[in-house]
Design a protein around this motif. Sequence first.
Motif, short mmCIF file in Angstrom:
data_model
loop_
_atom_site.label_atom_id
_atom_site.label_comp_id
_atom_site.label_asym_id
_atom_site.label_seq_id
_atom_site.Cartn_x
_atom_site.Cartn_y
_atom_site.Cartn_z
N ALA A 207 -10.63 -16.16 5.32
CA ALA A 207 -10.45 -14.87 5.99
C ALA A 207 -11.80 -14.20 6.24
N ALA A 208 -11.95 -13.68 7.46
CA ALA A 208 -13.17 -12.94 7.78
C ALA A 208 -13.02 -11.53 7.18
N ALA A 209 -14.14 -10.97 6.78
CA ALA A 209 -14.10 -9.62 6.22
C ALA A 209 -13.59 -8.64 7.28
N GLY A 210 -12.81 -7.65 6.83
CA GLY A 210 -12.30 -6.67 7.79
C GLY A 210 -10.98 -6.07 7.33
N PRO A 211 -10.36 -5.27 8.20
CA PRO A 211 -9.11 -4.61 7.84
C PRO A 211 -7.89 -5.52 8.07
N TYR A 212 -7.00 -5.50 7.12
CA TYR A 212 -5.75 -6.28 7.19
C TYR A 212 -4.63 -5.45 6.60
N PHE A 213 -3.48 -6.07 6.46
CA PHE A 213 -2.37 -5.41 5.78
C PHE A 213 -1.81 -6.33 4.71
N LEU A 214 -1.42 -5.69 3.62
CA LEU A 214 -0.74 -6.41 2.55
C LEU A 214 0.73 -6.05 2.68
N SER A 215 1.58 -7.05 2.77
CA SER A 215 3.01 -6.74 2.87
C SER A 215 3.79 -7.35 1.72
N THR A 216 4.83 -6.62 1.33
CA THR A 216 5.74 -7.15 0.31
C THR A 216 7.14 -7.10 0.90
N THR A 217 7.88 -8.18 0.72
CA THR A 217 9.24 -8.24 1.24
C THR A 217 10.16 -8.73 0.13
N HIS A 218 11.19 -7.94 -0.16
CA HIS A 218 12.15 -8.36 -1.18
C HIS A 218 13.10 -9.39 -0.57
N GLU A 219 13.46 -10.40 -1.34
CA GLU A 219 14.28 -11.50 -0.81
C GLU A 219 15.61 -11.04 -0.22
N GLN A 220 16.22 -9.99 -0.84
CA GLN A 220 17.52 -9.54 -0.33
C GLN A 220 17.37 -8.42 0.70
N ASP A 221 16.40 -7.58 0.43
CA ASP A 221 16.17 -6.41 1.29
C ASP A 221 15.69 -6.86 2.69
N GLN A 222 14.80 -7.82 2.69
CA GLN A 222 14.23 -8.40 3.92
C GLN A 222 13.34 -7.44 4.70
N ALA A 223 13.26 -6.18 4.29
CA ALA A 223 12.38 -5.25 4.98
C ALA A 223 10.98 -5.36 4.37
N ALA A 224 9.99 -5.44 5.23
CA ALA A 224 8.62 -5.57 4.75
C ALA A 224 7.96 -4.20 4.62
N TYR A 225 7.19 -4.06 3.56
CA TYR A 225 6.41 -2.83 3.35
C TYR A 225 4.96 -3.20 3.52
N TYR A 226 4.25 -2.39 4.30
CA TYR A 226 2.86 -2.71 4.63
C TYR A 226 1.90 -1.70 4.01
N TYR A 227 0.81 -2.23 3.49
CA TYR A 227 -0.23 -1.40 2.89
C TYR A 227 -1.56 -1.83 3.48
N PRO A 228 -2.40 -0.86 3.88
CA PRO A 228 -3.70 -1.24 4.43
C PRO A 228 -4.56 -1.97 3.39
#
Length: 232
Positions: A207-228
Amino acid sequence: MRLSWRRSSRVEDRFESWITEQHQRRVLAGETTPSGPCPDEEFLRDLARKSKSISLSDPRIDHTANCRKCMSRLLELRERNRTRRQRLAFTAAITACALIAVSVVVARYALEKRPSPPNTAAVAQTVNLWDSGTVRGEQLGQLESVSLPAALVRVTIILPRHSAPGLYLVAITRDQNGNGVIAEGTASTVANGEQQEITTGLDLRKAAAGPYFLSTTHEQDQAAYYYPLQIR
Ligand SMILES: [Zn+2]
């Protein structure tokens, strides 16, 4: 010149061994008359071993070469020596094979036990999202940007308050719509007091240095939460 010499030498060898065989056959058939008494067993043993201590002018050699009893004993001893030599060679070969096998096993074991070089050792990082307020599908922005090194990372994420336990998919993405996945891993939650933690490996070496997002997705919920996220 050399070739023909070699060939004629081979013919001579064959001729000589033929004479020897003919002679032995005659001796063993009792067609020859030995001179002098039979030598002792020790002499025959030495002769069978082709011991250098025996002189060719020794009259016992002449006797043995013409005595049915001594000749057959000599051939017997010689055969036994050959079998022993073959057995020794066989044992040596088996020993060599065993040694090779052992060294292969030892080398493999040493390789496995060798500590990983520093560049492949995972860097342990903790990301605390406990107090991060998130809205489904987007992040609020007041979260202090999380930073991870461009390395093999073993990340432990403390999930936000009220997160459900279970299996999570963790991903590093280019944007907060889940596009451009840089790395991902799965992990089951581990309860730590009232907090839920997940630990997974993420390969960020490319990965090149820079801004990205960290996401977490619960297996049942399926909705992803994003964090800078910042990769440094
Ligand atoms: Zn004899």
